[in-house]
Design a protein around this motif. Structure first.
Motif, short mmCIF file in Angstrom:
data_model
loop_
_atom_site.label_atom_id
_atom_site.label_comp_id
_atom_site.label_asym_id
_atom_site.label_seq_id
_atom_site.Cartn_x
_atom_site.Cartn_y
_atom_site.Cartn_z
N VAL A 61 0.84 -1.20 0.00
CA VAL A 61 0.00 0.00 0.00
C VAL A 61 0.87 1.24 0.00
O VAL A 61 1.98 1.25 0.54
N SER A 62 0.35 2.32 -0.63
CA SER A 62 1.13 3.56 -0.62
C SER A 62 0.38 4.69 0.05
O SER A 62 0.91 5.78 0.21
N THR A 63 -0.87 4.44 0.46
CA THR A 63 -1.58 5.48 1.22
C THR A 63 -2.06 4.89 2.55
O THR A 63 -2.29 3.69 2.67
N VAL A 64 -2.18 5.80 3.51
CA VAL A 64 -2.60 5.37 4.84
C VAL A 64 -4.01 4.79 4.80
O VAL A 64 -4.31 3.77 5.44
N THR A 65 -4.90 5.41 4.00
CA THR A 65 -6.26 4.91 3.89
C THR A 65 -6.29 3.48 3.35
O THR A 65 -7.00 2.62 3.88
N ALA A 66 -5.49 3.24 2.31
CA ALA A 66 -5.44 1.88 1.75
C ALA A 66 -4.95 0.89 2.81
O ALA A 66 -5.48 -0.22 2.94
N ALA A 67 -3.95 1.31 3.59
CA ALA A 67 -3.42 0.43 4.63
C ALA A 67 -4.50 0.12 5.66
O ALA A 67 -4.74 -1.04 6.01
N LEU A 68 -5.18 1.18 6.13
CA LEU A 68 -6.19 0.98 7.18
C LEU A 68 -7.36 0.15 6.69
O LEU A 68 -7.90 -0.67 7.43
N ASN A 69 -7.74 0.35 5.43
CA ASN A 69 -8.82 -0.47 4.87
C ASN A 69 -8.41 -1.94 4.82
O ASN A 69 -9.19 -2.82 5.18
N ALA A 70 -7.18 -2.18 4.39
CA ALA A 70 -6.70 -3.57 4.35
C ALA A 70 -6.60 -4.14 5.76
O ALA A 70 -6.96 -5.29 6.01
N GLY A 71 -6.14 -3.29 6.71
CA GLY A 71 -6.04 -3.73 8.10
C GLY A 71 -7.40 -4.08 8.68
O GLY A 71 -7.55 -5.05 9.42
N ALA A 72 -8.42 -3.29 8.30
CA ALA A 72 -9.77 -3.54 8.81
C ALA A 72 -10.33 -4.85 8.26
O ALA A 72 -11.21 -5.46 8.87
N ARG A 73 -9.82 -5.27 7.10
CA ARG A 73 -10.28 -6.54 6.51
C ARG A 73 -9.33 -7.68 6.88
O ARG A 73 -9.18 -8.63 6.14
N ASP A 74 -8.66 -7.55 8.05
CA ASP A 74 -7.81 -8.63 8.55
C ASP A 74 -6.43 -8.71 7.92
O ASP A 74 -5.72 -9.69 8.12
N GLY A 75 -6.05 -7.71 7.12
CA GLY A 75 -4.70 -7.70 6.55
C GLY A 75 -3.69 -7.54 7.67
O GLY A 75 -3.93 -6.83 8.64
N ARG A 76 -2.56 -8.20 7.53
CA ARG A 76 -1.53 -8.13 8.55
C ARG A 76 -0.39 -7.25 8.05
O ARG A 76 0.16 -7.52 6.98
N TYR A 77 -0.05 -6.20 8.80
CA TYR A 77 1.00 -5.28 8.36
C TYR A 77 2.37 -5.94 8.47
O TYR A 77 2.65 -6.62 9.44
N VAL A 78 3.20 -5.68 7.48
CA VAL A 78 4.59 -6.10 7.58
C VAL A 78 5.47 -4.89 7.32
O VAL A 78 5.23 -4.12 6.40
N ALA A 79 6.51 -4.72 8.18
CA ALA A 79 7.45 -3.60 7.98
C ALA A 79 8.79 -4.22 7.58
O ALA A 79 9.08 -4.39 6.40
N GLY A 80 9.63 -4.61 8.55
CA GLY A 80 10.90 -5.29 8.21
C GLY A 80 10.67 -6.76 7.93
O GLY A 80 11.39 -7.39 7.15
N GLY A 81 9.70 -7.33 8.61
CA GLY A 81 9.42 -8.76 8.44
C GLY A 81 10.26 -9.66 9.33
O GLY A 81 10.07 -10.87 9.34
N THR A 82 11.17 -9.09 10.11
CA THR A 82 12.12 -9.94 10.85
C THR A 82 11.47 -10.72 12.00
O THR A 82 12.02 -11.71 12.46
N THR A 83 10.32 -10.28 12.46
CA THR A 83 9.56 -11.09 13.42
C THR A 83 8.46 -11.85 12.67
O THR A 83 8.31 -13.05 12.82
N LEU A 84 7.73 -11.14 11.84
CA LEU A 84 6.56 -11.75 11.22
C LEU A 84 6.92 -12.91 10.29
O LEU A 84 6.32 -13.99 10.38
#
Ligand SMILES: Cc1cc2nc3c(=O)[nH]c(=O)nc-3n(C[C@H](O)[C@H](O)[C@H](O)COP(=O)(O)OP(=O)(O)OC[C@H]3O[C@@H](n4cnc5c(N)ncnc54)[C@H](O)[C@@H]3O)c2cc1C
Ligand code: SF4
Ligand code: FES
Ligand code: FES
Lengths: 199, 324
Positions: free
Chosen positions: B9-32
């Protein structure tokens, strides 16, 4: 990567991890203890196309989203120089440079690197001319069995570029993400120390 | 690893919408990614948030402001952070390895999951992973586990070094959800296990960490982090101490002390702080205050050594920061 293959390697690794981290007495597999499963995406949604520049060459691959950057390099792009040690961020064997920064290729997904510039051990030499650190590893006998060497060299190149070579102690600290099982450490530190001085 | 859909995602709204639909955020990925490979985590949709604009570090007179996507290595190396908040730089550079710090983000660091071996092994009983299944660490290998803030349901430590320093410095975490933004003091962010060990923090489902702020003060310059572990580098803490002292006119005016490797959450030590304020710096003061470090500890079969270890770690760091 086929699903059966993935399951098989996961199980083998689990047995290894259980044996190496916890002492005795781990219960046998009980499927009712697995975390509740979430919905599985449709097969088409599990694939992505990744385009990136590896060692100066444009490469494209279609991968399962689960593919790590390490597996993309080794299994899809035919660059087996980068080694798989632990596959969990603990050994540094898989170290590559992504946009000039050293990272563990095993703990990052290939699909997260769209458009990135990746340098692997295969990309360090200029034709027949070795990178100075590769030459220094030979001069100082910094490779014994050679398994951890590609990761050590990539990490060493970054360590020098970052300027963390003020003393042998500093080199040790900043190279501590790379484990060498057959113990070439002293020689590896010497190789990095010499190359940093000459750079 | 279980199959998943992936999107960037490149916008905060897109991220939050995906998050609201159970999307799991990944940043570095070193834990996830690690936990997904172990099938401890099984998201159906992974959302890469690296396109979001949370990448700035700003230092003002009031304090430090750090975007959640700043890498651990970047924050540690920032010259003003090194000079004004040494405890943050030190906690970061004593974490993981150079390779991992180049990938791992500040937001992901405080959201990292426990390193308890039973939590990471899906064949073991673990209330945190599978509520109600039991806790194999209670009677098993518990040398690394917590002695403070534990419950009969979970005894895992919070593994983040940075979080210990943030708790000492009263950092505030800014989050954003579909219904707006809010600020959470870091002290309230981490939740003790109690009888709901699966709830680790106060982030609501789908909320994003956008940044954190750290107020500055006379104490931030005179601060530092000590980490004691089984090997000198590239290892989690057995005990650690973040200390920040305001010493003026030969008297301790303010003291901030928090410890890691011993608590189920990053552990602030108010009693140690009270014992320091108003005293003259010196060995006697440090020793008396540090004696309160393990107050309320409940050791397990294999980690009673942490009671003395945390006391000594705090005393040593008080000496280093405050002078002998
Ligand atoms: C071998 C090894 C050694 C380590 N040693 C140490 C150590 O000594 N000290 C230490 O502190 N840590 C250590 N770590 C842990 C490491 O620091 C963390 O894995 C890292 O900080 C996580 O950051 P990330 O960006 O990779 O997170 P990710 O793996 O991307 O994410 C972690 C979690 O945070 C969530 N998340 C990420 N960003 C956000 C956001 N902005 N908003 C909301 N949720 C978010 C994700 O959904 C996920 O649940 C070690 C790790 C390894 C593998
Ligand atoms: S200590 Fe916590 S994380 Fe570890 S097995 Fe017990 S419940 Fe799980
Ligand atoms: S294989 Fe990546 S760190 Fe070991
Ligand atoms: S050279 Fe053998 S593991 Fe390092």
């Amino acid at each position: 990567m086929s699903e059966t293959f993935d399951e098989a390697t996961t199980l083998k690794r689990r047995t290894f991890v259980a044996a190496s981290t916890a002492a005795a007495g781990l219960p046998l597999l009980t499927s009712d203890r697995l975390p509740t499963s979430t919905t599985t995406p449709a097969p088409a949604d599990r694939l992505s196309t990744v385009r990136l520049t590896v060692n100066g060459e444009q490469r494209t691959a279609q991968v399962d989203n689960r593919t790590s950057l390490l597996d993309l390099l080794r299994e899809h792009l035919d660059l087996p120089g980068t080694k798989k040690g632990c596959d969990q961020g603990a050994c540094g064997a898989c170290t590559v440079l992504v946009d000039d920064r050293r990272v563990n290729a095993c703990l990052t997904l290939a699909v997260m690197h769209q458009g990135a510039r990746v340098t692997t051990i295969e990309g360090l030499a200029r034709g027949e001319q070795l990178h100075p650190l590769q030459q220094a590893f030979i001069d100082h006998d910094g490779l014994q069995c050679g398994y951890c060497t590609p990761g050590q060299v990539m990490s060493g190149v970054a360590c020098i570029a970052e300027g963390h070579t003020g003393s042998r102690e500093e080199i040790r600290e900043w190279m501590s993400g790379n484990l060498c099982r057959c113990g070439a450490y002293t020689n590896i530190v010497s190789a990095i120390e010499q190359t940093a001085k000459e750079a | 690893m279980h199959p998943f859909a992936f999107s960037r995602v490149s916008t905060v709204t897109a991220a939050l919408n995906a998050g609201a639909r159970d999307g799991r955020y990944v940043a570095g990925g070193t834990t996830l990614v690690d936990l997904m490979r172990e099938t401890v985590e099984r998201p159906a949709h992974v959302v890469d948030i690296n396109g979001l604009p949370y990448k700035d570090i700003t230092v003002t007179r009031q304090g430090l402001h750090v975007g959640s996507l700043v890498r651990m290595s970047e924050l540690a190396a920032h010259p003003e952070v090194r000079a004004t908040y040494p405890v943050l730089s030190q906690a970061l550079e004593l974490s993981a390895s150079a390779q991992l710090r180049n990938m791992a983000s500040i937001g992901g660091n405080i959201m990292q999951r426990p390193r308890c071996p039973y939590f990471r092994d899906v064949h073991s009983a673990c209330n945190r992973r599978d509520p109600g299944s039991g806790c194999d660490a209670l009677r098993g290998d518990n040398r690394m586990q917590a002695i403070l803030g534990t419950s009969t349901h979970c005894v895992a430590t919070h593994p983040s070094d940075l979080a210990v320093a943030l708790v000492a410095l009263d950092a505030v975490i800014q989050v954003r959800g579909l219904d707006g933004t809010r600020s959470i003091p870091v002290q309230d962010f981490f939740l003790r296990p109690g009888d709901t060990p699966q709830s680790e923090h106060s982030l609501r489902p789908g909320e994003l960490i956008t940044s954190l702020t750290v107020p500055t003060g006379a104490h931030t310059r005179r601060s530092g982090y000590l980490k004691v572990r089984d090997r000198q580098s590239y290892e989690f803490a057995l005990a650690s101490a973040a200390v920040a002292l305001d010493i003026r006119g030969g008297v301790v005016r303010g003291a901030r002390v928090a410890v890691g490797g011993v608590g189920t959450v990053p552990w602030r030590l108010p009693r140690v702080e009270e014992a320091l304020v108003g005293k003259r710096p010196g060995r006697r003061t440090w020793t008396d205050a540090a004696a309160l470090a393990a107050d309320g500890a409940v050791p397990l079969s294999e980690n009673a050594f942490k009671v003395k270890l945390v006391e000594r770690t705090v005393r040593r760091q008080l000496m280093t920061i405050g002078g002998q």
